[in-house]
Design a protein around this motif. Structure first.
Motif, mmCIF file in Angstrom:
data_model
loop_
_atom_site.group_PDB
_atom_site.id
_atom_site.type_symbol
_atom_site.label_atom_id
_atom_site.label_comp_id
_atom_site.label_asym_id
_atom_site.label_seq_id
_atom_site.Cartn_x
_atom_site.Cartn_y
_atom_site.Cartn_z
ATOM 1 N N UNK A 61 0.808 -1.216 0.000
ATOM 2 C CA UNK A 61 0.000 0.000 0.000
ATOM 3 C C UNK A 61 0.843 1.269 0.000
ATOM 4 N N UNK A 62 2.150 1.132 -0.062
ATOM 5 C CA UNK A 62 3.042 2.287 -0.131
ATOM 6 C C UNK A 62 3.420 2.522 -1.595
ATOM 7 N N UNK A 63 3.036 3.678 -2.113
ATOM 8 C CA UNK A 63 3.228 3.962 -3.537
ATOM 9 C C UNK A 63 3.793 5.366 -3.739
ATOM 10 N N UNK A 64 4.293 5.606 -4.942
ATOM 11 C CA UNK A 64 4.833 6.915 -5.314
ATOM 12 C C UNK A 64 4.027 7.483 -6.469
ATOM 13 N N UNK A 65 3.664 8.763 -6.361
ATOM 14 C CA UNK A 65 2.895 9.436 -7.405
ATOM 15 C C UNK A 65 3.603 10.708 -7.829
ATOM 16 N N UNK A 66 3.408 11.087 -9.093
ATOM 17 C CA UNK A 66 3.924 12.343 -9.622
ATOM 18 C C UNK A 66 2.764 13.286 -9.935
ATOM 19 N N UNK A 67 2.897 14.530 -9.515
ATOM 20 C CA UNK A 67 1.939 15.575 -9.870
ATOM 21 C C UNK A 67 2.663 16.586 -10.739
ATOM 22 N N UNK A 68 2.340 16.589 -12.028
ATOM 23 C CA UNK A 68 2.891 17.572 -12.956
ATOM 24 C C UNK A 68 1.855 18.671 -13.136
ATOM 25 N N UNK A 69 2.274 19.921 -13.023
ATOM 26 C CA UNK A 69 1.295 21.005 -13.047
ATOM 27 C C UNK A 69 1.851 22.266 -13.697
ATOM 28 N N UNK A 70 0.927 23.054 -14.256
ATOM 29 C CA UNK A 70 1.234 24.414 -14.677
ATOM 30 C C UNK A 70 0.318 25.343 -13.881
ATOM 31 N N UNK A 71 0.041 26.510 -14.382
ATOM 32 C CA UNK A 71 -0.733 27.462 -13.599
ATOM 33 C C UNK A 71 -2.148 26.968 -13.298
ATOM 34 N N UNK A 72 -2.800 26.331 -14.279
ATOM 35 C CA UNK A 72 -4.197 25.932 -14.110
ATOM 36 C C UNK A 72 -4.446 24.423 -14.211
ATOM 37 N N UNK A 73 -3.521 23.669 -14.825
ATOM 38 C CA UNK A 73 -3.773 22.247 -15.078
ATOM 39 C C UNK A 73 -2.798 21.371 -14.300
ATOM 40 N N UNK A 74 -3.230 20.121 -14.072
ATOM 41 C CA UNK A 74 -2.335 19.157 -13.419
ATOM 42 C C UNK A 74 -2.688 17.747 -13.861
ATOM 43 N N UNK A 75 -1.703 16.871 -13.766
ATOM 44 C CA UNK A 75 -1.886 15.440 -14.008
ATOM 45 C C UNK A 75 -1.250 14.687 -12.849
ATOM 46 N N UNK A 76 -2.022 13.793 -12.241
ATOM 47 C CA UNK A 76 -1.571 13.013 -11.085
ATOM 48 C C UNK A 76 -1.577 11.545 -11.485
ATOM 49 N N UNK A 77 -0.399 10.918 -11.413
ATOM 50 C CA UNK A 77 -0.278 9.547 -11.907
ATOM 51 C C UNK A 77 0.746 8.780 -11.092
ATOM 52 N N UNK A 78 0.471 7.477 -10.909
ATOM 53 C CA UNK A 78 1.390 6.633 -10.153
ATOM 54 C C UNK A 78 2.680 6.413 -10.918
ATOM 55 N N UNK A 79 3.791 6.465 -10.198
ATOM 56 C CA UNK A 79 5.096 6.152 -10.763
ATOM 57 C C UNK A 79 5.284 4.644 -10.656
ATOM 58 N N UNK A 80 5.107 3.954 -11.766
ATOM 59 C CA UNK A 80 5.090 2.488 -11.747
ATOM 60 C C UNK A 80 6.478 1.939 -12.034
ATOM 61 N N UNK A 81 7.006 1.169 -11.078
ATOM 62 C CA UNK A 81 8.316 0.547 -11.257
ATOM 63 C C UNK A 81 8.206 -0.963 -11.347
ATOM 64 N N UNK A 82 7.118 -1.526 -10.787
ATOM 65 C CA UNK A 82 6.938 -2.975 -10.752
ATOM 66 C C UNK A 82 5.653 -3.354 -11.460
ATOM 67 N N UNK A 83 5.448 -4.637 -11.628
ATOM 68 C CA UNK A 83 4.245 -5.140 -12.280
ATOM 69 C C UNK A 83 3.069 -5.192 -11.334
ATOM 70 N N UNK A 84 2.125 -6.095 -11.608
ATOM 71 C CA UNK A 84 0.921 -6.222 -10.795
ATOM 72 C C UNK A 84 1.286 -6.566 -9.361
ATOM 73 N N UNK A 85 0.595 -5.942 -8.392
ATOM 74 C CA UNK A 85 0.929 -6.169 -6.984
ATOM 75 C C UNK A 85 0.518 -7.551 -6.491
ATOM 76 N N UNK A 86 1.468 -8.479 -6.446
ATOM 77 C CA UNK A 86 1.232 -9.821 -5.918
ATOM 78 C C UNK A 86 2.334 -10.134 -4.927
ATOM 79 N N UNK A 87 2.058 -11.004 -4.018
ATOM 80 C CA UNK A 87 3.087 -11.445 -3.087
ATOM 81 C C UNK A 87 2.767 -12.838 -2.606
ATOM 82 N N UNK A 88 3.690 -13.447 -1.910
ATOM 83 C CA UNK A 88 3.539 -14.818 -1.432
ATOM 84 C C UNK A 88 3.851 -14.869 0.058
#
Length: 280
Positions: A61-88
């Motif tokens: 549940x610990x993740x990293x996100x990037x918020x890219x923005x200018x004066x009026x607009x922004x895009x918020x998206x996860x910084x994906x380094x690994x594949x689907x979250x599975x564990x054993x």
């Protein structure tokens, strides 16, 4: 000294109002796991395995996100380094099931036009949510704290939310619905005088650097003003277009279907495979 500070503040305001201005904020998020294990006698999981599972879920549940923005607009998206979250854990395989989230989701906001577009998926089907940004009734405070080198001010708002939890009692699953009031605390900095923020938070007189709603914490770890490599801030275009209200209905229906599926199996198989629904 006062003249130098005034000049610096003026230059900062000019920079933020420039047509080609762009910034990037990096956020770390963590979410408390809502998965609890009772004293079900039919469970084949040991106490040690349950502790390991809780620790793995917390890490997932610990993740990293990037918020890219200018004066009026922004895009918020996860910084994906690994594949689907599975564990054993032991002999149990864990698969995280996301409703309206996941690494492929990203959120575009236009605070000037008061609208947003969010591209997301439910069980592999892509949706494009388009709606108006709802104004939050922030309560401002004079309380301050430092986040990195920035002085931040506190703001809060409270809303009522509905929660659905599936519990395992004597080998049988039960679905309980409760309502509660949740207070969200934000810390924003007027030193970056833009009303942007992570996820669906915005509307304060400065960039929001921290959010806490009691379950999820979002903290900014780095801010880059006018980065050398700029990211295109574009609105998502793919997916079935729906309103937020319509999407919430679809999300609830799919969630209920999954819970009923678990219920028909007398709960989750805690010996061989574990399927856990996590919202967001």
């Amino acid at each position: 000294m006062k003249t130098l500070l005034t000049t610096f503040a003026f230059l900062m305001v000019v920079s933020f109002n420039a047509q080609n201005f762009q910034g990037k904020a990096i956020y770390k998020t963590s979410r408390k796991s809502n998965v609890k294990f009772g004293n079900d006698k039919k469970s084949t999981m040991s106490d040690e395995m349950k502790l390991k599972l809780q620790a793995r879920l917390q890490k997932m549940n610990q993740k990293t996100y990037n918020l890219d923005f200018n004066k009026y607009e922004s895009v918020y998206k996860q910084d994906v380094a690994l594949g689907a979250p599975r564990t054993q854990v032991g002999g149990a395989q864990i698969k995280m099931i996301s409703f309206g989230g996941g690494s492929s989701a990203f959120l575009y906001k236009n605070i000037k036009e008061k609208r947003y577009a969010k591209q997301t998926e439910i069980q592999g089907k892509r949706f494009l949510i388009k709606d108006q940004i709802n104004k939050k009734d922030w309560v401002m405070s004079s309380e301050t704290k430092n986040i990195g080198k920035y002085t931040c001010y506190k703001a809060t708002y409270t809303k009522e939310v509905e929660n659905k939890k599936m519990t395992l009692v004597d080998g049988k699953s039960e679905i309980k619905t409760t309502k509660e009031k949740v207070t969200t605390t934000a810390w924003y900095t007027p030193e970056i005088p833009l009303s942007h923020g992570p996820d669906n938070y915005q509307g304060l007189p400065g960039l929001i650097l921290e959010i806490n709603d009691g379950k999820t914490t979002i903290v900014c770890t780095e801010i880059i003003i006018n980065p050398s490599e700029k990211t295109a801030i574009t609105e998502p275009k793919k997916g079935k277009v729906v309103s937020q209200k319509k999407f919430n209905k679809i999300q609830e229906e799919k969630s209920n279907e999954l819970m009923e599926k678990f219920k028909s199996r007398n709960g989750m198989d805690l010996g061989n495979g574990i399927n856990i629904k996590m919202g967001g």
